[in-house]
Design a protein around this motif. Structure first.
Motif, PDB file in Angstrom:
ATOM      1  N   TRP A 168     -45.252 -27.054  11.555  1.00 38.23           N
ATOM      2  CA  TRP A 168     -46.679 -27.415  11.711  1.00 38.23           C
ATOM      3  C   TRP A 168     -47.147 -25.938  11.100  1.00 38.23           C
ATOM      4  O   TRP A 168     -46.907 -25.128  10.761  1.00 38.23           O
ATOM      5  CB  TRP A 168     -46.663 -27.138  13.206  1.00 38.23           C
ATOM      6  CG  TRP A 168     -47.916 -27.891  13.544  1.00 38.23           C
ATOM      7  CD1 TRP A 168     -49.010 -27.357  14.101  1.00 38.23           C
ATOM      8  CD2 TRP A 168     -48.379 -29.306  13.680  1.00 38.23           C
ATOM      9  NE1 TRP A 168     -49.897 -28.120  14.460  1.00 38.23           N
ATOM     10  CE2 TRP A 168     -49.656 -29.460  14.078  1.00 38.23           C
ATOM     11  CE3 TRP A 168     -47.609 -30.443  13.139  1.00 38.23           C
ATOM     12  CZ2 TRP A 168     -50.233 -30.801  14.224  1.00 38.23           C
ATOM     13  CZ3 TRP A 168     -48.151 -31.589  13.356  1.00 38.23           C
ATOM     14  CH2 TRP A 168     -49.414 -31.809  13.971  1.00 38.23           C
ATOM     15  N   ALA A 169     -48.595 -26.457  11.000  1.00 31.88           N
ATOM     16  CA  ALA A 169     -49.648 -25.339  10.298  1.00 31.88           C
ATOM     17  C   ALA A 169     -50.966 -25.483  10.716  1.00 31.88           C
ATOM     18  O   ALA A 169     -51.548 -26.785  11.134  1.00 31.88           O
ATOM     19  CB  ALA A 169     -49.551 -25.524   8.730  1.00 31.88           C
ATOM     20  N   GLU A 170     -51.516 -24.449  11.053  1.00 29.89           N
ATOM     21  CA  GLU A 170     -52.927 -24.504  11.795  1.00 29.89           C
ATOM     22  C   GLU A 170     -53.609 -23.132  11.303  1.00 29.89           C
ATOM     23  O   GLU A 170     -52.978 -22.413  11.223  1.00 29.89           O
ATOM     24  CB  GLU A 170     -52.872 -24.615  13.349  1.00 29.89           C
ATOM     25  CG  GLU A 170     -52.128 -23.554  13.989  1.00 29.89           C
ATOM     26  CD  GLU A 170     -52.073 -24.030  15.441  1.00 29.89           C
ATOM     27  OE1 GLU A 170     -52.403 -22.918  16.422  1.00 29.89           O
ATOM     28  OE2 GLU A 170     -52.114 -25.130  15.747  1.00 29.89           O
ATOM     29  N   ASN A 260     -42.951 -34.915   9.128  1.00 29.11           N
ATOM     30  CA  ASN A 260     -44.259 -34.975   8.594  1.00 29.11           C
ATOM     31  C   ASN A 260     -44.535 -34.512   7.304  1.00 29.11           C
ATOM     32  O   ASN A 260     -45.619 -34.079   6.765  1.00 29.11           O
ATOM     33  CB  ASN A 260     -45.273 -34.135   9.597  1.00 29.11           C
ATOM     34  CG  ASN A 260     -44.968 -32.558   9.723  1.00 29.11           C
ATOM     35  OD1 ASN A 260     -43.504 -32.380   9.481  1.00 29.11           O
ATOM     36  ND2 ASN A 260     -45.815 -31.947   9.796  1.00 29.11           N
ATOM     37  N   ALA A 261     -43.444 -34.679   6.522  1.00 33.03           N
ATOM     38  CA  ALA A 261     -43.389 -34.389   5.031  1.00 33.03           C
ATOM     39  C   ALA A 261     -42.970 -35.516   4.244  1.00 33.03           C
ATOM     40  O   ALA A 261     -42.401 -36.573   4.670  1.00 33.03           O
ATOM     41  CB  ALA A 261     -42.127 -33.333   4.780  1.00 33.03           C
ATOM     42  N   ILE A 299     -43.596 -31.835  -2.449  1.00 34.13           N
ATOM     43  CA  ILE A 299     -43.720 -32.195  -0.933  1.00 34.13           C
ATOM     44  C   ILE A 299     -44.930 -32.078  -0.277  1.00 34.13           C
ATOM     45  O   ILE A 299     -45.564 -30.810  -0.703  1.00 34.13           O
ATOM     46  CB  ILE A 299     -42.737 -31.546  -0.205  1.00 34.13           C
ATOM     47  CG1 ILE A 299     -41.124 -31.566  -0.721  1.00 34.13           C
ATOM     48  CG2 ILE A 299     -42.704 -31.752   1.408  1.00 34.13           C
ATOM     49  CD1 ILE A 299     -40.138 -30.655   0.132  1.00 34.13           C
ATOM     50  N   ASN A 300     -45.458 -32.956   0.066  1.00 33.87           N
ATOM     51  CA  ASN A 300     -46.729 -32.846   1.087  1.00 33.87           C
ATOM     52  C   ASN A 300     -46.551 -32.791   2.464  1.00 33.87           C
ATOM     53  O   ASN A 300     -45.939 -33.600   2.986  1.00 33.87           O
ATOM     54  CB  ASN A 300     -47.783 -33.840   0.771  1.00 33.87           C
ATOM     55  CG  ASN A 300     -48.259 -34.077  -0.931  1.00 33.87           C
ATOM     56  OD1 ASN A 300     -47.898 -32.832  -1.450  1.00 33.87           O
ATOM     57  ND2 ASN A 300     -48.685 -34.975  -1.140  1.00 33.87           N
ATOM     58  N   ILE A 301     -47.016 -31.704   3.208  1.00 40.68           N
ATOM     59  CA  ILE A 301     -46.640 -31.820   4.623  1.00 40.68           C
ATOM     60  C   ILE A 301     -48.033 -31.645   5.450  1.00 40.68           C
ATOM     61  O   ILE A 301     -48.955 -31.040   5.098  1.00 40.68           O
ATOM     62  CB  ILE A 301     -45.966 -30.447   5.129  1.00 40.68           C
ATOM     63  CG1 ILE A 301     -44.785 -30.248   4.033  1.00 40.68           C
ATOM     64  CG2 ILE A 301     -45.579 -30.225   6.405  1.00 40.68           C
ATOM     65  CD1 ILE A 301     -44.082 -28.888   4.275  1.00 40.68           C
ATOM     66  N   ASP A 302     -48.115 -32.712   6.210  1.00 46.71           N
ATOM     67  CA  ASP A 302     -49.474 -32.965   6.919  1.00 46.71           C
ATOM     68  C   ASP A 302     -49.457 -32.724   8.243  1.00 46.71           C
ATOM     69  O   ASP A 302     -48.450 -32.860   9.061  1.00 46.71           O
ATOM     70  CB  ASP A 302     -49.943 -34.405   6.655  1.00 46.71           C
ATOM     71  CG  ASP A 302     -50.226 -34.848   5.294  1.00 46.71           C
ATOM     72  OD1 ASP A 302     -51.343 -34.448   4.826  1.00 46.71           O
ATOM     73  OD2 ASP A 302     -49.569 -35.559   4.733  1.00 46.71           O
ATOM     74  N   THR A 303     -50.372 -31.878   8.716  1.00 46.51           N
ATOM     75  CA  THR A 303     -50.661 -31.659   9.885  1.00 46.51           C
ATOM     76  C   THR A 303     -52.262 -31.895  10.391  1.00 46.51           C
ATOM     77  O   THR A 303     -52.746 -32.565   9.519  1.00 46.51           O
ATOM     78  CB  THR A 303     -50.428 -30.237  10.435  1.00 46.51           C
ATOM     79  OG1 THR A 303     -51.060 -29.214   9.581  1.00 46.51           O
ATOM     80  CG2 THR A 303     -48.902 -29.602  10.207  1.00 46.51           C
ATOM     81  N   SER A 308     -50.362 -29.231   3.280  1.00 44.54           N
ATOM     82  CA  SER A 308     -49.605 -28.046   2.581  1.00 44.54           C
ATOM     83  C   SER A 308     -49.044 -28.649   1.421  1.00 44.54           C
ATOM     84  O   SER A 308     -47.935 -29.793   1.756  1.00 44.54           O
ATOM     85  CB  SER A 308     -48.539 -27.410   3.444  1.00 44.54           C
ATOM     86  OG  SER A 308     -49.246 -26.749   4.479  1.00 44.54           O
ATOM     87  N   VAL A 309     -49.071 -28.125   0.190  1.00 44.57           N
ATOM     88  CA  VAL A 309     -48.418 -29.065  -0.975  1.00 44.57           C
ATOM     89  C   VAL A 309     -47.391 -27.839  -1.529  1.00 44.57           C
ATOM     90  O   VAL A 309     -47.775 -26.663  -1.786  1.00 44.57           O
ATOM     91  CB  VAL A 309     -49.476 -29.186  -2.044  1.00 44.57           C
ATOM     92  CG1 VAL A 309     -48.849 -29.684  -3.402  1.00 44.57           C
ATOM     93  CG2 VAL A 309     -50.615 -30.095  -1.599  1.00 44.57           C
ATOM     94  N   LYS A 310     -46.258 -28.392  -1.577  1.00 47.43           N
ATOM     95  CA  LYS A 310     -45.043 -27.538  -2.280  1.00 47.43           C
ATOM     96  C   LYS A 310     -44.497 -28.042  -3.481  1.00 47.43           C
ATOM     97  O   LYS A 310     -43.954 -29.265  -3.296  1.00 47.43           O
ATOM     98  CB  LYS A 310     -44.091 -27.126  -1.102  1.00 47.43           C
ATOM     99  CG  LYS A 310     -42.811 -26.223  -1.576  1.00 47.43           C
ATOM    100  CD  LYS A 310     -42.065 -26.331  -0.376  1.00 47.43           C
ATOM    101  CE  LYS A 310     -40.752 -25.363  -0.962  1.00 47.43           C
ATOM    102  NZ  LYS A 310     -39.608 -25.350   0.286  1.00 47.43           N
ATOM    103  N   HIS A 311     -44.681 -27.253  -4.611  1.00 49.71           N
ATOM    104  CA  HIS A 311     -43.969 -27.630  -5.759  1.00 49.71           C
ATOM    105  C   HIS A 311     -43.012 -26.503  -5.863  1.00 49.71           C
ATOM    106  O   HIS A 311     -43.220 -25.556  -6.362  1.00 49.71           O
ATOM    107  CB  HIS A 311     -44.986 -27.850  -6.991  1.00 49.71           C
ATOM    108  CG  HIS A 311     -45.575 -29.122  -6.844  1.00 49.71           C
ATOM    109  ND1 HIS A 311     -46.400 -29.417  -7.948  1.00 49.71           N
ATOM    110  CD2 HIS A 311     -46.058 -30.024  -5.944  1.00 49.71           C
ATOM    111  CE1 HIS A 311     -47.338 -30.486  -7.558  1.00 49.71           C
ATOM    112  NE2 HIS A 311     -46.993 -30.701  -6.163  1.00 49.71           N
ATOM    113  N   SER A 312     -41.539 -27.090  -6.005  1.00 49.00           N
ATOM    114  CA  SER A 312     -40.662 -25.970  -6.284  1.00 49.00           C
ATOM    115  C   SER A 312     -39.465 -26.431  -7.382  1.00 49.00           C
ATOM    116  O   SER A 312     -39.330 -27.657  -7.405  1.00 49.00           O
ATOM    117  CB  SER A 312     -39.839 -25.503  -4.986  1.00 49.00           C
ATOM    118  OG  SER A 312     -39.378 -26.606  -4.310  1.00 49.00           O
TER     119      SER A 312
END
Length: 347
Positions: A168-170, A260-261, A299-303, A308-312
């Motif tokens: 989670w992210a806020e 949620n990813a 990966i896109n993670i939605d809260t 949050s967008v993660k490219h790795s």
């Protein structure tokens, strides 16, 4: 007992974990947290043969007491006691080479101690990371149906998870430009997995093939996370001789949703190895290369209101050589090697 077998036992664990976090630059406060966890489990199982197969049933009772301390102060809200009864039931049958297993189980999955650690870690000037001492264990109801016939197999599993743990992210209350990442419980997460397998043998080639699809049901705000994932794998063994073996493993995963990813890229992972044995198989030499084409992730993670967008590019590509010599081969008579394994995994 009554023509079947009755087994019972207990599992006792005690864990103490201390985390000391220091930020010398002073962006966030230093803190020391300590978890003291005591677990007692009692379990019993009864298995009875049937004219067409076997029936097994059992019950496990788990008592867990967690004491949480921060900077030497006991925190009552984060310190919890749990008591759960966890049943399971399995029915297997076999007729003319066709095997079927129908099973139900209830089990607990506890958050790792890192997830419970409320120390705040500095990631960068826009991101902080912390655990959540209020996390509850997830209660998992698992229903499965398995088929087997000669080289073919199928597995259907439906899972209903109460208090599922997700990332989670806020934003911080006093600073909207800074995001705090942590884990939290959600009420319910359902998942259906269907897998087909085949294990043929063609000359020196012995593959293990699998095709699977995972489908979940989850909504985050107005965003639905229910795109299924397709997974294909082929674990190939080549037995060139009694002392020389080759292995080639390929695994493909498609775009789709997991919790949620959203996985935005198709991934292919390839691993290869060769094994040579000497001295009547007492000495073995294994040369292996992992993730040969280097896995990349998007990966896109939605809260709620935050993506949050993660490219790795993963650092899982490497090679290794393993030498193993075996002597004085004896069977381990100790039957308790599984005691505390889930608790050790939490660490």
């Amino acid at each position: 007992m009554f023509g079947g077998n009755f087994t019972f036992g207990t599992e006792l664990t005690k864990t103490r974990r201390t985390s000391d976090y220091k930020n010398l630059e002073g962006f966030i406060n230093n803190s020391i947290t300590e978890n003291v966890n005591r677990g007692t489990s009692l379990f019993a199982e009864y298995t009875h043969p049937l004219p067409f197969g076997t029936i097994s049933t059992g019950l496990r009772y788990e008592h867990t007491a967690l004491d949480y301390y921060k900077n030497g102060v006991h925190l009552d809200d984060e310190s919890k006691t749990y008591n759960h009864f966890l049943p399971f039931l399995s029915l297997s049958a076999k007729h003319k080479g066709v095997g079927v297993v129908l099973a139900y189980s209830m089990k607990l999955e506890y958050p790792s101690y890192k997830m419970l650690n409320e120390n705040v870690a500095y990631i960068n000037r826009f991101t902080l990371e912390s655990g959540n001492g209020l996390l509850k264990p997830s209660l998992i109801n698992d229903f499965s149906l398995r088929f087997g016939y000669k080289i073919w197999g199928a597995n259907i599993t439906y899972t209903n998870i109460h208090d599922a743990i997700i990332f989670w992210a806020e934003t911080l209350e006093n600073e909207n430009s800074i995001i705090l990442n942590y884990n939290k419980n959600i009420h319910n997460l359902r998942n259906l997995a269907i897998a087909l397998t085949a294990s043929p043998s063609v000359g020196l080639w012995r593959p293990q093939l699998m095709a699977a699809i995972n489908k979940q049901w989850l909504t985050i705000g107005e965003i639905r996370k229910d795109t299924p994932l397709l997974i294909l794998s082929a674990a190939n063994t080549f037995r060139f001789s009694n002392t020389f073996t080759g292995e080639l493993t390929l695994r493909y995963s498609s775009c789709g949703d997991k919790q949620n990813a959203s996985l935005q890229s198709n991934n292919i992972n390839v691993t290869a190895s060769i094994i040579k044995t000497f001295l009547k198989e007492r000495l073995s030499v294994r040369l292996a290369a992992y993730d040969i084409f280097r896995t990349r992730q998007k990966i896109n993670i939605d809260t709620y209101g935050i993506r949050s967008v993660k490219h790795s590019v993963q650092d899982t590509r490497y090679a290794e050589i393993t030498l193993r010599y075996t002597y004085n081969i004896t069977k381990n008579k100790y039957k308790g090697t599984g005691a505390g394994i889930s608790e050790r995994n939490r660490l």
